[in-house]
Scaffold this motif. Structure first.
Motif, PDB file in Angstrom:
ATOM      1  N   PRO A 202       0.812  -1.226   0.000  1.00  0.00           N
ATOM      2  CA  PRO A 202       0.000   0.000   0.000  1.00  0.00           C
ATOM      3  C   PRO A 202       0.846   1.277   0.000  1.00  0.00           C
ATOM      4  CG  PRO A 202      -0.903  -1.586   1.551  1.00  0.00           C
ATOM      5  CD  PRO A 202       0.427  -2.121   1.115  1.00  0.00           C
ATOM      6  N   VAL A 203       1.964   1.275   0.743  1.00  0.00           N
ATOM      7  CA  VAL A 203       2.829   2.460   0.777  1.00  0.00           C
ATOM      8  C   VAL A 203       3.457   2.696  -0.591  1.00  0.00           C
ATOM      9  CG1 VAL A 203       4.964   3.414   1.742  1.00  0.00           C
ATOM     10  CG2 VAL A 203       3.300   2.313   3.245  1.00  0.00           C
ATOM     11  N   ILE A 204       3.901   1.623  -1.235  1.00  0.00           N
ATOM     12  CA  ILE A 204       4.461   1.754  -2.586  1.00  0.00           C
ATOM     13  C   ILE A 204       3.406   2.300  -3.543  1.00  0.00           C
ATOM     14  CG2 ILE A 204       5.375   0.476  -4.572  1.00  0.00           C
ATOM     15  CD1 ILE A 204       6.712  -1.427  -2.580  1.00  0.00           C
ATOM     16  N   ALA A 205       2.203   1.775  -3.436  1.00  0.00           N
ATOM     17  CA  ALA A 205       1.124   2.192  -4.339  1.00  0.00           C
ATOM     18  C   ALA A 205       0.852   3.688  -4.211  1.00  0.00           C
ATOM     19  CB  ALA A 205      -0.141   1.389  -4.042  1.00  0.00           C
ATOM     20  N   GLN A 206       0.741   4.178  -2.981  1.00  0.00           N
ATOM     21  CA  GLN A 206       0.415   5.584  -2.768  1.00  0.00           C
ATOM     22  C   GLN A 206       1.582   6.494  -3.131  1.00  0.00           C
ATOM     23  OE1 GLN A 206      -2.392   6.952  -2.202  1.00  0.00           O
ATOM     24  NE2 GLN A 206      -3.648   5.181  -1.630  1.00  0.00           N
ATOM     25  N   THR A 207       2.809   6.059  -2.819  1.00  0.00           N
ATOM     26  CA  THR A 207       3.982   6.910  -3.044  1.00  0.00           C
ATOM     27  C   THR A 207       4.389   6.962  -4.511  1.00  0.00           C
ATOM     28  OG1 THR A 207       4.792   6.341  -0.825  1.00  0.00           O
ATOM     29  CG2 THR A 207       6.362   7.355  -2.340  1.00  0.00           C
ATOM     30  N   VAL A 208       4.424   5.809  -5.160  1.00  0.00           N
ATOM     31  CA  VAL A 208       4.927   5.741  -6.538  1.00  0.00           C
ATOM     32  C   VAL A 208       3.829   6.022  -7.558  1.00  0.00           C
ATOM     33  CG1 VAL A 208       6.021   4.237  -8.266  1.00  0.00           C
ATOM     34  CG2 VAL A 208       6.733   4.124  -5.865  1.00  0.00           C
ATOM     35  N   VAL A 213      -5.110   0.909  -6.207  1.00  0.00           N
ATOM     36  CA  VAL A 213      -6.221   0.255  -6.903  1.00  0.00           C
ATOM     37  C   VAL A 213      -5.782  -1.163  -7.277  1.00  0.00           C
ATOM     38  CG1 VAL A 213      -7.214   2.408  -7.763  1.00  0.00           C
ATOM     39  CG2 VAL A 213      -5.439   1.258  -9.097  1.00  0.00           C
ATOM     40  N   PRO A 214      -6.717  -2.057  -7.667  1.00  0.00           N
ATOM     41  CA  PRO A 214      -6.394  -3.475  -7.884  1.00  0.00           C
ATOM     42  C   PRO A 214      -5.216  -3.758  -8.800  1.00  0.00           C
ATOM     43  CG  PRO A 214      -8.760  -3.172  -7.828  1.00  0.00           C
ATOM     44  CD  PRO A 214      -8.163  -1.796  -7.764  1.00  0.00           C
ATOM     45  N   ASN A 215      -5.035  -2.996  -9.872  1.00  0.00           N
ATOM     46  CA  ASN A 215      -3.976  -3.341 -10.828  1.00  0.00           C
ATOM     47  C   ASN A 215      -2.611  -2.723 -10.482  1.00  0.00           C
ATOM     48  OD1 ASN A 215      -4.612  -0.693 -11.424  1.00  0.00           O
ATOM     49  ND2 ASN A 215      -4.303  -0.943 -13.636  1.00  0.00           N
ATOM     50  N   VAL A 216      -2.553  -1.948  -9.378  1.00  0.00           N
ATOM     51  CA  VAL A 216      -1.297  -1.297  -9.026  1.00  0.00           C
ATOM     52  C   VAL A 216      -0.236  -2.305  -8.616  1.00  0.00           C
ATOM     53  CG1 VAL A 216      -0.208   0.106  -7.228  1.00  0.00           C
ATOM     54  CG2 VAL A 216      -2.134   1.008  -8.479  1.00  0.00           C
ATOM     55  N   ARG A 217      -0.639  -3.362  -7.914  1.00  0.00           N
ATOM     56  CA  ARG A 217       0.350  -4.333  -7.466  1.00  0.00           C
ATOM     57  C   ARG A 217       1.037  -4.997  -8.660  1.00  0.00           C
ATOM     58  NH1 ARG A 217      -0.555  -8.407  -2.465  1.00  0.00           N
ATOM     59  NH2 ARG A 217      -1.085  -6.371  -1.606  1.00  0.00           N
ATOM     60  N   GLN A 218       0.299  -5.263  -9.710  1.00  0.00           N
ATOM     61  CA  GLN A 218       0.898  -5.878 -10.893  1.00  0.00           C
ATOM     62  C   GLN A 218       1.875  -4.910 -11.561  1.00  0.00           C
ATOM     63  OE1 GLN A 218       0.309  -9.084 -11.451  1.00  0.00           O
ATOM     64  NE2 GLN A 218       1.891  -9.045 -13.048  1.00  0.00           N
ATOM     65  N   ARG A 219       1.508  -3.611 -11.584  1.00  0.00           N
ATOM     66  CA  ARG A 219       2.407  -2.610 -12.146  1.00  0.00           C
ATOM     67  C   ARG A 219       3.699  -2.528 -11.311  1.00  0.00           C
ATOM     68  NH1 ARG A 219      -0.748   2.852 -12.573  1.00  0.00           N
ATOM     69  NH2 ARG A 219      -2.472   1.860 -11.472  1.00  0.00           N
ATOM     70  N   THR A 220       3.528  -2.635 -10.000  1.00  0.00           N
ATOM     71  CA  THR A 220       4.692  -2.591  -9.112  1.00  0.00           C
ATOM     72  C   THR A 220       5.609  -3.784  -9.359  1.00  0.00           C
ATOM     73  OG1 THR A 220       3.481  -1.384  -7.398  1.00  0.00           O
ATOM     74  CG2 THR A 220       5.453  -2.576  -6.708  1.00  0.00           C
TER      75      THR A 220
END
Length: 254
Positions: A202-208, A213-220
Motif C-alpha cells: 500500500p505504501v508503494i502504491a500511494q507513493t509511486v 487500486v487493484p492493478n497497481v500491485r501488478q504494475r509494481t
C-alpha cells in the motif's frame, strides 16, 4: 617458564605505544587534512590542534581514502590538485563509504571550480592563502550545520556498493552508473529511505503511483522486474531488491 630480562623487554630507543582505545574514545572532533604540501599540512595541523581538534593527515588521495576508512573522521579538509589521485576523484571515492563533511582548501579560485565543488556535494570552499582563524571558524560552521536535522538527500550503502542521490537522481552500483526512469527511481528511492525495513504494497502504491487500486500491485511487480534486470546486468549473483512474501519489498543492505 622462560625468564625475560629487563633488557629484553625495555628498549629506550623505542617510544611508548599508544592506547588506541583511549584515542578512539575521545569526543573531540577528528579532522583529516589531505594535501601534498607537507609544510602546509604541518601548519594546518598546528592550527587545528591548538583549537582542540584531533588531526591526522594524508599527502594524496589514495592515502586519504585508506586513513578515512581506518579513522572515520568527522570532517575532511581536501586539496584538489594532488598527485596519484586528485581531489575530485578522492571526493567521489570518499562518498562511497563516508558522509563526513568536506571543505575544499585549494589554490584554484575561479567561480567555475567553486560551483563545481558545490554541485559535487562539498560543504564549503576556501582558497589559499588563508587566514588561520578562518579555517577554524569555517570548520565549526560546517560542523554546526551537519548536526542540524535535515532531510537526507543521498543514501550510501557501502557494504553493497550502492549510492542513491535524490537531488540528481544519480544511482551508482558497484562503481557503475545506472540510468532509471522516473518511476523506477521513485520506487528505488522509497526502498532506500526505509532500508533495511520492508516497504509495504500500500505504501508503494500511494507513493509511486498515487493510488492503491487493484492493478497497481501488478504494475509494481513489473517495475521491480525492470529494476532487478538493470542491477543484475552489473552483478547477476547479487539480489539487491528482495521480495517479502505478502508484505512488500526491501533493499538488501548487508
Amino acid at each position: 617458564m622462560q625468564a625475560y630480562t629487563s633488557s629484553a623487554i625495555v628498549n629506550s630507543s623505542i617510544s611508548p605505544g599508544v592506547d588506541l582505545d583511549e584515542v578512539y574514545a575521545t569526543e573531540r572532533v577528528r579532522v583529516l587534512v589531505v594535501d601534498d604540501d607537507s609544510d602546509l599540512v604541518v601548519l594546518i595541523k598546528h592550527i587545528l590542534r591548538s583549537s582542540g581538534f584531533d588531526v591526522l593527515s594524508a599527502n594524496n588521495g589514495v592515502e586519504a581514502l585508506r586513513r578515512a576508512r581506518e579513522v572515520q573522521p568527522d570532517l575532511v579538509l581536501l586539496d584538489l590538485m594532488m598527485p596519484e589521485m586528485d581531489g575530485w576523484v578522492t571526493l567521489q571515492n570518499l562518498r562511497q563509504f563516508s558522509n563526513a563533511p568536506v571543505i575544499v582548501l585549494s589554490a584554484l579560485s575561479s567561480k567555475d571550480e567553486i560551483v563545481r565543488c558545490l554541485y559535487e556535494g562539498v560543504d564549503d570552499y576556501m582558497t589559499k592563502p588563508f587566514y588561520k582563524g578562518e579555517v577554524v571558524a569555517r570548520i565549526n560552521a560546517v560542523l554546526r550545520r551537519a548536526k542540524q536535522p535535515r532531510e537526507t538527500t543521498r543514501f550510501t550503502f557501502p557494504k553493497v556498493g550502492l549510492v542513491i542521490d535524490i537531488k540528481t537522481q544519480e544511482v551508482i552500483f558497484s562503481n557503475h552508473s545506472i540510468q532509471l526512469t522516473a518511476k523506477e527511481f521513485a520506487l528505488l528511492a522509497l526502498l532506500a529511505k526505509n532500508a533495511p525495513g520492508v516497504v509495504s504494497y500500500p505504501v508503494i502504491a500511494q507513493t509511486v503511483w498515487g493510488e492503491d487500486v487493484p492493478n497497481v500491485r501488478q504494475r509494481t511487480k513489473y517495475l521491480i522486474f525492470l529494476l532487478r534486470r538493470k542491477f543484475e546486468e552489473i552483478d547477476p549473483n547479487f539480489a539487491l531488491i528482495q521480495s517479502m512474501d505478502r508484505m512488500g519489498y526491501k533493499l538488501k543492505t548487508e
